[in-house]
Design an enzyme around this catalytic site. Structure first.
Site, PDB file in Angstrom:
ATOM      1  N   GLY A  20     -40.338 -48.377 -13.349  1.00 13.45           N
ATOM      2  CA  GLY A  20     -39.811 -48.626 -14.256  1.00 13.45           C
ATOM      3  C   GLY A  20     -39.569 -50.615 -13.518  1.00 13.45           C
TER       4      GLY A  20
ATOM      5  CE  LYS B 297     -44.530 -38.976 -11.781  1.00 12.53           C
ATOM      6  NZ  LYS B 297     -44.204 -39.916 -12.681  1.00 12.53           N
TER       7      LYS B 297
ATOM      8  CB  ALA C 170     -44.264 -45.652 -10.209  1.00 13.68           C
ATOM      9  N   GLY C 171     -44.604 -49.109 -10.991  1.00 13.00           N
ATOM     10  CA  GLY C 171     -44.791 -50.029 -10.565  1.00 13.00           C
ATOM     11  C   GLY C 171     -45.419 -51.177 -11.681  1.00 13.00           C
TER      12      GLY C 171
ATOM     13  CB  THR D 156     -40.819 -48.783 -17.723  1.00  8.80           C
ATOM     14  OG1 THR D 156     -40.223 -47.399 -17.098  1.00  8.80           O
ATOM     15  CG2 THR D 156     -39.900 -49.728 -18.051  1.00  8.80           C
TER      16      THR D 156
END
Lengths: 265, 66
Positions: free
Chosen positions: A167, A106, A194-195, A217
């Site tokens: 995060g 990644k 992400a998000g 997260t």
């Protein structure tokens, strides 16, 4: 799950560089409060691939191997998190490959500490080098169609646009850009990275046409990570089915569901 | 002889290979990787790689991340 839905999901796979995955959820291994909690969340999520970070071994104490706490059946996707230049990301990817004997990476080249937004220029530069070296490159990048095309031209196995800052849990902030990317690059494997903050965010990402969602997260920082992992698994399946089903067009005004004729007078 | 391991200066007595350094540091050897002066050294070459004064060595493993 209905027979039709099971049938759809059994042959509807996430394909990354020719490898098929039944789960469209990729999850992180960071920020959990304990190894037990992480393992329960991983089990509940149904994910087949997890991300890990590469860091210096502490020299002052004998450190146990973090990887020993992961279910051995999981595919490990090392990231280049924390790298701010193409060169550091390339070095990190090479180290990860040597340690794990995997060609997956990644790719993450950060451009700014506050937002953790990617440096697209450095990301592209690193992607070109790593692809030439035989890596299966999965790049985290901004939701930019032109950048996505360049990454695919460079030979990346997938594109991984962000939905919001890493995060942040803000949810999908860029539905139009993700939709455009999906429509313009129908053949690309697109993983939203992400998000997302909760299950509905993951469902939205999938309804927009993402092939998968990568998150850390949203699960690790939930009060009950295992329960959230289950919710994410279901949301991703629901979002995928809704995308495949083809949603009804939106309209501004009502359209009666019941016949207008035959109402009693 | 002085080398830098993960940014820390380390004094080594006499000739030392990368493999000997790992033994001396008592590091678990499974699933780690080593860079010598910014180039990865393959595991098979640890024994034959002789350290020089001022060499910079990075030894990495894996931690939780997203």
């Amino acid at each position: 799950m209905s027979t039709a839905a099971s049938a759809a999901s059994s042959k509807d796979k996430l394909i990354i560089a020719g490898r098929a995955f039944s789960s469209r959820l990729i999850i992180g291994t960071g920020k959990y409060r304990s190894y037990d909690q992480m393992r329960s969340a991983h089990d509940a999520s149904g994910a087949e691939m997890v991300t890990v970070a590469v860091r210096r071994v502490p020299l002052d104490r004998s450190s146990e191997s973090f990887l020993d706490h992961l279910n051995p059946a999981l595919h490990i996707l090392p990231n280049t998190a924390g790298c701010y230049t193409a060169e550091d990301a390339i070095r990190t990817a090479r180290l990860a490959r040597e340690a794990l004997q995997t060609d997956l990476v990644k790719l993450e080249v950060i451009g700014d500490q506050t937002t953790l937004f990617p440096d697209n220029e450095q990301t592209l530069e690193a992607a070109r080098v790593l692809v030439k070296e035989g890596f299966v490159v999965l790049p985290y990048f901004n939701d930019d169609l032109i950048m996505a095309k360049k990454l695919l031209d460079a030979g990346c196995a997938a594109i991984m646009p962000l939905a919001a800052p890493i995060g942040s849990g803000l949810g999908v902030q860029n539905p139009a850009n993700l939709r455009i990317m999906r429509e313009q690059l129908p053949e690309a494997t697109m993983i939203v990275d992400a998000g997302v903050g909760t299950a509905s965010d993951a469902a939205i990402a999938m309804e927009l046409g993402a092939d998968g969602v990568l998150m850390n997260t949203a699960i690790a920082a939930a009060e009950d990570p295992a329960q959230m992992a289950t919710a994410m698994k279901l949301a991703i399946e629901a979002g995928r089915l809704a995308y495949l089903a083809g949603r009804m067009p939106k309209r501004l005004y009502a359209s009666a569901s019941s016949p207008l004729q035959g109402v009693i007078e | 002889m002085r080398v830098f391991v993960n940014g820390e200066a380390r004094e080594l007595s006499g000739t030392s290979s990368l493999a000997e350094l790992i033994t001396q540091l008592e590091l678990p050897v499974a699933r780690i990787a080593i860079e010598l002066n910014r180039e990865v050294v393959r595991r098979n070459d640890w024994g034959s790689t002789i350290l020089q004064d001022d060499d910079r060595i990075e030894i990495v493993h894996f931690v939780g991340g997203g």
